[in-house]
Design a protein around this motif. Structure first.
Motif, short mmCIF file in Angstrom:
data_model
loop_
_atom_site.label_atom_id
_atom_site.label_comp_id
_atom_site.label_asym_id
_atom_site.label_seq_id
_atom_site.Cartn_x
_atom_site.Cartn_y
_atom_site.Cartn_z
N GLN A 119 0.83 -1.21 0.12
CA GLN A 119 0.18 0.07 0.01
C GLN A 119 0.94 1.34 -0.08
O GLN A 119 1.75 1.23 0.78
CB GLN A 119 -0.94 0.09 1.26
N LEU A 149 -8.21 0.43 9.48
CA LEU A 149 -7.83 0.91 8.03
C LEU A 149 -6.47 1.73 7.96
O LEU A 149 -6.19 2.17 9.08
CB LEU A 149 -8.86 1.91 7.46
N ASP A 155 -6.06 4.79 -3.41
CA ASP A 155 -6.20 3.61 -4.40
C ASP A 155 -4.95 3.37 -5.02
O ASP A 155 -5.09 3.52 -6.16
CB ASP A 155 -7.52 3.45 -4.99
N ARG A 157 -1.96 1.10 -5.10
CA ARG A 157 -1.51 -0.07 -4.30
C ARG A 157 -1.31 -1.33 -5.20
O ARG A 157 -1.56 -1.23 -6.55
CB ARG A 157 -2.56 -0.80 -3.21
N ARG A 178 -9.82 -1.81 0.47
CA ARG A 178 -9.00 -1.24 1.51
C ARG A 178 -9.31 -2.11 2.85
O ARG A 178 -8.43 -1.86 3.83
CB ARG A 178 -8.92 0.09 1.84
#
Length: 306
Positions: A119, A149, A155, A157, A178
């Motif tokens: 991530q 989280l 977004d 990743r 996620r």
């Protein structure tokens, strides 16, 4: 040679897309053990962007595309892309050049070391009201929810085929990628990055859309609001009991000195009415989630003629 699929949700990014694809190509020229393909998910863009995507798909064998019949949203585009993507690894990123492709080699390096979920995390929080709300949402949600989280995580990743399979196996329509690391106990690696300024155009993901996304996570993956209603109701009931007992005791002790009035009654009625309406609203929000699931409406519709 291993293949990495680059997943690009696109909504009216015709000014940014060619430059982004060129930058991606340059990065994979530096990685001898990896080749790549690009999957573009057109989230109902205008005809200019749609035509560009079609031309790119027809002229480059390693570029493919999916076209929606209308705009269904960023998360829907990610769902479609994850469902159709193939390869040994999937890297998803925005197509506005704020997610720099120069981090892809580092992501693949951690993937080769065994991490199935890599991530990217902003090293600077988003500013303004959007940044303030985002920061506090993640802080509060992680303190009160069983699902954790990663803060400041867009977004951008990399996921493995196993993570892809786990995500696709979830039948819930409003699923969010996620939550996967916490939900399935996936070991992940975070990489700090500096988010670049948008190259062209304006952001399509405003504060309202971010708030809707946060509400989606809260009500689809947490029962916290219902627990808050229950605890608040019990506390209010206990408080009302003690207040009533105190009033009776004062009436017995002081008798005529207690002047009757309507202020306390009116305030109590208004307070309780507001509490009830707020509680019903929260319960109604959960009912909306259930109703949407029961209706079975598709999260997105692919334009088969595109």
């Amino acid at each position: 040679m291993k293949i990495c699929t680059i997943l690009l949700p696109v909504y009216n990014e015709n000014d940014n897309l060619p430059s982004l694809l060129e930058l991606i190509k340059c990065q994979f020229n530096k990685i001898p053990l990896w080749s790549y393909s690009v999957l573009i998910v057109n989230d109902g863009s205008d005809m200019t962007t749609k035509s560009l995507i079609q031309d790119l798909s027809s002229s480059h064998e390693n570029i493919s595309s999916i076209h929606f019949i209308r705009n269904f949203g960023h998360q829907a585009a990610l769902q479609a892309g994850i469902l159709h993507a193939k390869g040994d690894a999937i890297v998803m990123m925005d197509s506005d050049l704020q997610h720099c492709p120069s981090y892809i080699p580092k992501m693949l390096q951690y993937f080769d070391e065994g991490y199935e979920y890599v991530q990217m995390v902003r090293n600077e929080s988003t500013t303004g009201i959007k940044g303030f709300l985002s920061k506090n949402f993640y802080r509060i949600f992680n303190q009160i929810s069983d699902i954790k989280l990663i803060p400041n995580a867009p977004d951008f990743r990399l996921i493995s085929p196993r993570v892809q399979s786990l995500f696709n196996s979830i039948q819930h329509k409003q699923k969010v990628l996620r939550v996967i690391p916490s939900l399935f106990n996936i070991e992940f690696k975070c990489i700090a990055y500096k988010e670049l300024d948008r190259f062209a155009g304006s952001s399509k993901y405003n504060t309202i859309k971010s708030a809707r996304f946060a509400m989606n996570i809260l009500f689809n993956f947490s029962t916290l609001p219902l627990n808050v209603i229950f605890l608040f109701g019990v506390s209010l009931a206990l408080l009302s009991f003690f207040a009533g007992a105190t009033s009776i005791l004062l009436k017995i002790i002081f008798g005529p000195l207690i002047v009757p009035g309507y202020t306390d009654i009116i305030c109590s009625i208004l307070f309780l009415s507001g509490t009830i309406l707020g509680s019903v609203g929260i319960i109604g929000r959960y009912l909306i989630v259930i109703i949407k699931e029961l209706h079975g409406y598709p999260t997105y519709i692919i334009d088969e003629d595109a």
